[in-house]
Design a protein around this motif. Sequence first.
Motif, PDB file in Angstrom:
ATOM      1  N   HIS A  83      48.047 -45.532 -23.641  1.00 33.65           N
ATOM      2  CA  HIS A  83      46.761 -45.285 -24.293  1.00 33.65           C
ATOM      3  C   HIS A  83      46.967 -44.168 -25.300  1.00 33.65           C
ATOM      4  N   GLU A  84      46.018 -44.018 -26.204  1.00 37.29           N
ATOM      5  CA  GLU A  84      46.060 -42.850 -27.069  1.00 37.29           C
ATOM      6  C   GLU A  84      45.050 -41.856 -26.555  1.00 37.29           C
ATOM      7  N   ASN A  85      45.533 -40.786 -25.977  1.00 34.05           N
ATOM      8  CA  ASN A  85      44.655 -39.789 -25.396  1.00 34.05           C
ATOM      9  C   ASN A  85      44.609 -38.557 -26.302  1.00 34.05           C
ATOM     10  N   LYS A  86      43.457 -38.350 -26.889  1.00 34.41           N
ATOM     11  CA  LYS A  86      43.312 -37.194 -27.778  1.00 34.41           C
ATOM     12  C   LYS A  86      42.918 -35.959 -26.973  1.00 34.41           C
ATOM     13  N   ALA A  87      43.536 -34.846 -27.317  1.00 32.41           N
ATOM     14  CA  ALA A  87      43.237 -33.598 -26.622  1.00 32.41           C
ATOM     15  C   ALA A  87      43.044 -32.470 -27.624  1.00 32.41           C
ATOM     16  N   VAL A  88      42.281 -31.460 -27.199  1.00 33.43           N
ATOM     17  CA  VAL A  88      42.240 -30.221 -27.973  1.00 33.43           C
ATOM     18  C   VAL A  88      42.868 -29.130 -27.116  1.00 33.43           C
ATOM     19  N   ILE A  89      43.336 -28.102 -27.783  1.00 29.47           N
ATOM     20  CA  ILE A  89      43.930 -26.986 -27.057  1.00 29.47           C
ATOM     21  C   ILE A  89      43.163 -25.718 -27.413  1.00 29.47           C
ATOM     22  N   GLU A 136      33.502 -21.381 -32.225  1.00 29.63           N
ATOM     23  CA  GLU A 136      32.136 -21.878 -32.436  1.00 29.63           C
ATOM     24  C   GLU A 136      32.112 -23.329 -32.932  1.00 29.63           C
ATOM     25  N   GLN A 137      33.271 -23.827 -33.368  1.00 31.09           N
ATOM     26  CA  GLN A 137      33.309 -25.203 -33.875  1.00 31.09           C
ATOM     27  C   GLN A 137      33.708 -26.219 -32.800  1.00 31.09           C
ATOM     28  N   MET A 138      34.015 -25.710 -31.614  1.00 28.33           N
ATOM     29  CA  MET A 138      34.580 -26.591 -30.584  1.00 28.33           C
ATOM     30  C   MET A 138      33.633 -27.714 -30.163  1.00 28.33           C
ATOM     31  N   ASN A 143      32.527 -33.383 -29.653  1.00 25.17           N
ATOM     32  CA  ASN A 143      31.532 -34.456 -29.621  1.00 25.17           C
ATOM     33  C   ASN A 143      31.839 -35.517 -30.665  1.00 25.17           C
ATOM     34  N   GLU A 144      32.093 -35.082 -31.878  1.00 32.33           N
ATOM     35  CA  GLU A 144      32.311 -36.033 -32.983  1.00 32.33           C
ATOM     36  C   GLU A 144      33.569 -36.862 -32.775  1.00 32.33           C
ATOM     37  N   ASN A 145      34.571 -36.254 -32.152  1.00 34.14           N
ATOM     38  CA  ASN A 145      35.844 -36.960 -31.982  1.00 34.14           C
ATOM     39  C   ASN A 145      36.029 -37.508 -30.566  1.00 34.14           C
ATOM     40  N   ARG A 146      34.954 -37.434 -29.779  1.00 31.45           N
ATOM     41  CA  ARG A 146      34.980 -37.953 -28.401  1.00 31.45           C
ATOM     42  C   ARG A 146      36.202 -37.483 -27.620  1.00 31.45           C
ATOM     43  N   ILE A 147      36.435 -36.185 -27.670  1.00 33.66           N
ATOM     44  CA  ILE A 147      37.594 -35.615 -26.978  1.00 33.66           C
ATOM     45  C   ILE A 147      37.259 -35.474 -25.490  1.00 33.66           C
ATOM     46  N   ASP A 164      34.490 -23.058 -19.334  1.00 33.51           N
ATOM     47  CA  ASP A 164      33.049 -23.350 -19.396  1.00 33.51           C
ATOM     48  C   ASP A 164      32.673 -23.954 -20.749  1.00 33.51           C
ATOM     49  N   SER A 165      33.245 -23.414 -21.817  1.00 35.87           N
ATOM     50  CA  SER A 165      32.958 -23.941 -23.160  1.00 35.87           C
ATOM     51  C   SER A 165      33.463 -25.372 -23.307  1.00 35.87           C
ATOM     52  N   LEU A 166      34.635 -25.637 -22.738  1.00 37.61           N
ATOM     53  CA  LEU A 166      35.184 -27.003 -22.804  1.00 37.61           C
ATOM     54  C   LEU A 166      34.270 -27.980 -22.087  1.00 37.61           C
ATOM     55  N   VAL A 167      33.787 -27.570 -20.916  1.00 40.37           N
ATOM     56  CA  VAL A 167      32.891 -28.442 -20.146  1.00 40.37           C
ATOM     57  C   VAL A 167      31.617 -28.707 -20.946  1.00 40.37           C
ATOM     58  N   LEU A 168      31.076 -27.665 -21.580  1.00 39.94           N
ATOM     59  CA  LEU A 168      29.881 -27.824 -22.422  1.00 39.94           C
ATOM     60  C   LEU A 168      30.147 -28.748 -23.616  1.00 39.94           C
ATOM     61  N   SER A 169      31.414 -28.817 -24.017  1.00 32.35           N
ATOM     62  CA  SER A 169      31.786 -29.656 -25.155  1.00 32.35           C
ATOM     63  C   SER A 169      32.050 -31.111 -24.746  1.00 32.35           C
ATOM     64  N   GLY A 170      31.847 -31.410 -23.471  1.00 31.00           N
ATOM     65  CA  GLY A 170      31.977 -32.797 -23.018  1.00 31.00           C
ATOM     66  C   GLY A 170      33.343 -33.179 -22.489  1.00 31.00           C
ATOM     67  N   ILE A 171      34.215 -32.198 -22.317  1.00 28.23           N
ATOM     68  CA  ILE A 171      35.565 -32.456 -21.796  1.00 28.23           C
ATOM     69  C   ILE A 171      35.484 -32.936 -20.341  1.00 28.23           C
ATOM     70  N   LYS A 172      36.306 -33.929 -19.990  1.00 23.48           N
ATOM     71  CA  LYS A 172      36.277 -34.488 -18.630  1.00 23.48           C
ATOM     72  C   LYS A 172      37.493 -34.083 -17.787  1.00 23.48           C
ATOM     73  N   ALA A 173      38.533 -33.638 -18.467  1.00 22.49           N
ATOM     74  CA  ALA A 173      39.753 -33.265 -17.739  1.00 22.49           C
ATOM     75  C   ALA A 173      40.396 -32.066 -18.426  1.00 22.49           C
ATOM     76  N   ILE A 174      40.796 -31.106 -17.608  1.00 22.22           N
ATOM     77  CA  ILE A 174      41.351 -29.859 -18.149  1.00 22.22           C
ATOM     78  C   ILE A 174      42.777 -29.666 -17.657  1.00 22.22           C
ATOM     79  N   TRP A 175      43.673 -29.418 -18.603  1.00 20.20           N
ATOM     80  CA  TRP A 175      45.061 -29.108 -18.254  1.00 20.20           C
ATOM     81  C   TRP A 175      45.205 -27.604 -18.397  1.00 20.20           C
TER      82      TRP A 175
END
Lengths: 214, 214
Positions: A83-89, A136-138, A143-147, A164-175
């Motif tokens: 799959h192509e799994n997009k992530a932010v760091i 502040e852009q996270m 949301n826009e990139n469905r990360i 906490d910020s990642l969770v608020l941004s809709g993240i489902k899994a944290i590494w």
Amino acid sequence: MDESVVSKQAMQRMPYYLQKLKEMHAEGKTEISARLFAEMFGFTEIQVRKDLASVSSVHGKPKVGFKISPLIVDIENVLGFKHENKAVIVGAGSLGHALMSHKGFSEYGIEIVAAFDADEDKKGIEISGKPVYGMEQMQKFCNENRIEIGIVAVPQIAAQRVCDSLVLSGIKAIWNFAPLHLTVPRGILVQNENMAASLAMLFKHLRGVSDGTD
Amino acid sequence: MDESVVSKQAMQRMPYYLQKLKEMHAEGKTEISARLFAEMFGFTEIQVRKDLASVSSVHGKPKVGFKISPLIVDIENVLGFKHENKAVIVGAGSLGHALMSHKGFSEYGIEIVAAFDADEDKKGIEISGKPVYGMEQMQKFCNENRIEIGIVAVPQIAAQRVCDSLVLSGIKAIWNFAPLHLTVPRGILVQNENMAASLAMLFKHLRGVSDGTD
């Protein structure tokens, strides 16, 4: 094949099987026996057969073995590497930099598409061709990139706040690479890369060696 | 306190306790209750008491709790973070570079003193003030400096060969970042940093979330 029946332990062994299968495939080989795998990895033959049967509909034949090509496809599917799994760091320090620059991740189907950092000096720079934004852009970006995947590479003191910020941004899994326990709402997975614990195991072994016990 | 009675699982929880204790110590706090730890980490209070008792001779008092300062010392001792553990790294690519540059390791009592790389262009350079040598210098360097820890940060195709060289150089414990199973003689510990497996766990969770199962 129902991937939910693959145990966590089997999942952890899969990358090793996969690596070897790819190597053999590159060498032009077409089949592998469970016995060879068992010897190679120090598992029992039964264990290997069970592992491979749990991910693959192609059963190995006694004496002949497993066909390599379909097994590679099956294991990659179970591991999610196709799959192509997009992530932010979050955190563009030395560790974040390294993770963004590491070419090996593409093979595992993960792509780090952007970084976020609280340091004003890092805003707007690129690391390995990927942008670094302010914190502040996270939310908007994710949301826009469905990360769905967020990587935590900040010092431990900042890690829970970032989580906490990642969770608020809709993240489902944290590494999580920070050496601390992160508290998250139900339904969010935290996968810890507990390097401190790995080092402790190494040191314990060394003390065992010098004591004559282990 | 006999560290051999500390289970592997307890060892893995210790870095989390330690981090929190250090944070509280920095805030001027002097005591912590097992209950607070239990709530924080989602363990039972009995588990926390058992963990802390296994590393510390200073038992917690009911209602009062554990004294923070001696507990920090005890946990650091058990984890081996107070010793000076010298290590070499093989592979001065993006991952090796990152590990050498990572400031956080000093806190864990490990110091990467040199790197080795097969790439002629890297010979003689310094990374974060540490020298990069050619592979042919490894055995001499490790013997002279009594190095017991080797870090494998090379591509998987080169990893077993590098591992064999480390063993020949007298290394007793290997921290392996390459995604493959390393074969070593008895008495040598390999601690795998299996990032591929971590990613597979993340992806599995995400598929579970989108399927409505997990």
